[in-house]
Design an enzyme around this catalytic site. Sequence first.
Site, short mmCIF file in Angstrom:
data_model
loop_
_atom_site.label_atom_id
_atom_site.label_comp_id
_atom_site.label_asym_id
_atom_site.label_seq_id
_atom_site.Cartn_x
_atom_site.Cartn_y
_atom_site.Cartn_z
N ARG A 51 9.27 11.03 7.27
CA ARG A 51 10.10 11.25 6.07
C ARG A 51 9.32 11.24 4.77
O ARG A 51 9.48 12.12 3.92
CB ARG A 51 11.18 10.15 5.94
CG ARG A 51 12.44 10.40 6.69
CD ARG A 51 12.97 9.09 7.22
NE ARG A 51 12.01 8.57 8.15
CZ ARG A 51 11.96 8.95 9.45
NH1 ARG A 51 12.85 9.76 9.91
NH2 ARG A 51 11.03 8.48 10.27
N THR A 52 8.52 10.20 4.58
CA THR A 52 7.92 10.03 3.26
C THR A 52 6.96 11.17 2.95
O THR A 52 7.03 11.80 1.89
CB THR A 52 7.21 8.66 3.17
OG1 THR A 52 8.12 7.67 3.63
CG2 THR A 52 6.77 8.36 1.76
N LYS A 80 -15.63 7.79 8.26
CA LYS A 80 -17.09 7.60 8.12
C LYS A 80 -17.40 6.38 7.27
O LYS A 80 -18.55 6.11 6.97
CB LYS A 80 -17.73 8.83 7.47
CG LYS A 80 -17.46 10.13 8.18
CD LYS A 80 -17.99 11.30 7.34
CE LYS A 80 -17.34 12.59 7.72
NZ LYS A 80 -17.52 13.61 6.69
N ARG A 101 -0.20 6.48 1.46
CA ARG A 101 0.27 5.39 2.35
C ARG A 101 -0.94 4.77 3.00
O ARG A 101 -1.85 5.49 3.44
CB ARG A 101 1.22 5.94 3.41
CG ARG A 101 1.54 4.90 4.48
CD ARG A 101 2.65 5.32 5.40
NE ARG A 101 3.93 5.32 4.72
CZ ARG A 101 5.09 5.56 5.31
NH1 ARG A 101 5.11 5.82 6.60
NH2 ARG A 101 6.22 5.55 4.64
N HIS A 129 7.38 -0.52 -0.61
CA HIS A 129 7.62 0.92 -0.36
C HIS A 129 8.56 1.40 -1.49
O HIS A 129 9.73 1.67 -1.27
CB HIS A 129 8.25 1.10 1.02
CG HIS A 129 8.26 2.49 1.54
ND1 HIS A 129 8.00 3.61 0.75
CD2 HIS A 129 8.50 2.97 2.80
CE1 HIS A 129 8.10 4.69 1.50
NE2 HIS A 129 8.39 4.34 2.74
#
Length: 303
Positions: A51-52, A80, A101, A129
């Site tokens: 969703r986000t 890396k 995120r 959030h």
Amino acid sequence: MRHLIDILDLTPAEIDGLIAKACDIIARPQDYAHRCEGKKLATLFFEPSTRTRLSFEAAMYELGGHVIGFSDAANSSASKGESVADTVRVVGCYADIIAMRHFKEGAPLVAAMKSPVPIINAGDGGHNHPTQTLTDLLTIWREKGRLDNLTVGFCGDLKFGRTVHSLISALSRYSGIRFVLISPEELKVPSYIKDTLKQKGLEYVQTTDLEAVMPELDILYMTRVQRERFFNEEEYLRLKDSYILTPEKLQAAKADLTVLHPLPRVNEIAVTVDDDPRACYFRQALNGKFIRMALILKLLEVE
Ligand code: CP
């Protein structure tokens, strides 16, 4: 330059403005179709999302802008050993705004300290959030017509559920909110959140019994038990089905109860609840796109 790391970075007046803007976008989408022409959003997702990430990307496309980014850090130079700070310094050369995120609490805050462009926290570990909270507030506004004088039940994993932490924080600024915190003993809301509620003199109760409190609730915010935050799989398996909302349990609820869930759902709401008009979680997911459109416009200072 503004970032959105914590929902409290926005004043209540600014949140009202974003909700009003989202409602205008819903009413007149064609008026916003070119507002971000020539602008780029970067979505940097170090943790999975449906969703986000996709609602951010859909939001930017519907504003006429473009999207770059990655949905799996394994395909980025983080694999890396590149730091978050270096990553955003570089991505800020290519994009006008970044939605990030990360599995580590505080990573978006670190990013914001180094980024040349606005950073939006799209979820950091078990912490916050804020754009889900904006989604939740828009949904409550559209379903209830108000953000005050509500009894709000939070049910499930209140320990690790970052959407819960951010929404409690946001709602604690509105008057007449009564919090009902429903969880197993092991998944109670963190004490720093209860301390804030106590300091503000806000009313809250904690219980393990969803059915006992069901008749009182105006909003029921169901949550998934956050498997990815557990150190012990056996503990997760023991707790995962602590609460399963069914049509039978909803018989005791108010006729105008609003059932929310940030999704993804695992087992905590039976699919047979989906056809109940009180089930608002798919409308909630749609609202996420509109409020993110409003947020992108605000942080890019696009009129
Ligand atoms: N609500 C939410 O954050 O969903 P995703 O994890 O799919 O983005």
